[in-house]
Design a protein around this motif. Structure first.
Motif, PDB file in Angstrom:
ATOM      1  N   ILE A   1      44.089  41.611  35.997  1.00 54.81           N
ATOM      2  CA  ILE A   1      45.155  40.616  36.538  1.00 54.81           C
ATOM      3  C   ILE A   1      44.615  40.589  38.090  1.00 54.81           C
ATOM      4  O   ILE A   1      44.760  39.436  38.714  1.00 54.81           O
ATOM      5  CB  ILE A   1      46.342  41.295  36.236  1.00 54.81           C
ATOM      6  CG1 ILE A   1      46.802  41.125  34.738  1.00 54.81           C
ATOM      7  CG2 ILE A   1      47.482  40.630  37.271  1.00 54.81           C
ATOM      8  CD1 ILE A   1      48.228  41.920  34.477  1.00 54.81           C
TER       9      ILE A   1
ATOM     10  N   LYS B   1      41.978  38.390  38.840  1.00 57.13           N
ATOM     11  CA  LYS B   1      42.381  36.658  38.645  1.00 57.13           C
ATOM     12  C   LYS B   1      42.687  36.183  40.128  1.00 57.13           C
ATOM     13  O   LYS B   1      42.340  35.121  40.276  1.00 57.13           O
ATOM     14  CB  LYS B   1      43.818  36.649  37.732  1.00 57.13           C
ATOM     15  CG  LYS B   1      44.319  35.376  37.753  1.00 57.13           C
ATOM     16  CD  LYS B   1      43.312  34.353  36.836  1.00 57.13           C
ATOM     17  CE  LYS B   1      44.069  33.131  36.601  1.00 57.13           C
ATOM     18  NZ  LYS B   1      44.268  32.295  37.997  1.00 57.13           N
TER      19      LYS B   1
ATOM     20  N   LEU C   1      40.431  37.876  32.250  1.00 55.18           N
ATOM     21  CA  LEU C   1      41.960  37.901  32.182  1.00 55.18           C
ATOM     22  C   LEU C   1      42.600  37.842  30.656  1.00 55.18           C
ATOM     23  O   LEU C   1      43.235  38.777  30.227  1.00 55.18           O
ATOM     24  CB  LEU C   1      43.074  37.068  32.863  1.00 55.18           C
ATOM     25  CG  LEU C   1      44.562  37.225  32.828  1.00 55.18           C
ATOM     26  CD1 LEU C   1      44.939  38.684  33.087  1.00 55.18           C
ATOM     27  CD2 LEU C   1      45.282  36.068  33.652  1.00 55.18           C
TER      28      LEU C   1
END
Length: 222
Positions: A152, A155, A167
């Motif tokens: 995450i 990302k 992800l």
């Protein structure tokens, strides 16, 4: 990336999953150990890049986990060895993500709450069924959740599409392992093998594809 190897892995995976859906375990038992080596060849034949050895080692431990878990019904020790193998693989993925994340960011921190909530809910759901495996499963779930959290974080650091590959790869890994845990410890899931393996193969492919794309872009920029 060599498209022929990508098509080989995807085609072989679809073939394997169809056999799984048909409950042809006498065949899938022998085919499963071939899946990760085919995917690993995609990495092996790439030009050298900084995280290549880490990625290949993560895939190797995933392969060990795949093979050992084939014998999970023979005794708890096989499940534990498989669990440890995948735990090492996730630690290596975490290390790899850290090496690919040179830019600092805190944008991912609010999402850590969602990851912790999912972790707590899953462990609460399985708690009474884990028996003597509570500690190993808790440790594994924490490492798996950490891997997801680093994905995450990435990302917000990596180029959009490449970050999405990793992800969703991490999310599929969490989903696959969650299905496996529920099916093993709580209650049988219809077509469990198909669901677990389809999400697992998607996870590994997306992680590898995303990592290779990021490394290729870094090479072009340099």
């Amino acid at each position: 990336m060599k498209l022929k190897l990508i098509y080989l892995f995807l085609g072989f995976s679809v073939f394997y999953l169809l056999l799984t859906l048909l409950n042809l375990e006498s065949i899938t038992f022998w085919l499963k150990p071939l899946l990760i080596p085919i995917l690993s060849s995609l990495v092996l034949f790439e030009k050298e890049f900084p995280t290549k050895k880490i990625l290949l080692t993560a895939l190797f431990f995933s392969w060990v986990g795949d093979v050992v878990l084939l014998f999970a019904d023979k005794g708890t020790i096989f499940f534990i060895i498989g669990l440890v193998s995948f735990l090492v693989a996730h630690l290596l993925y975490i290390l790899l993500f850290m090496k690919l994340q040179k830019v600092k960011t805190t944008k991912y921190l609010p999402y850590s709450i969602l990851v912790l909530v999912y972790l707590f809910r899953l462990l609460s759901f399985l708690w009474n069924d884990l028996g003597e495996l509570k500690i190993p499963v808790i440790l594994y779930a924490c490492i798996l959740s950490t891997m997801l959290l680093f994905a995450i974080k990435g990302k917000f650091v990596w180029e959009k599409h490449n970050g999405n590959y990793i992800l969703f790869g991490a999310i599929f890994f969490v989903l696959s392992d969650s299905l496996l845990a529920i099916n093993k410890f709580h209650s049988p899931i219809p077509i469990a093998s198909f669901l677990i393996m389809s999400t697992y193969l998607a996870a590994q492919f997306l992680l590898v594809f995303g990592i290779l794309k990021i490394e290729q872009k870094k090479e072009v920029q340099n």
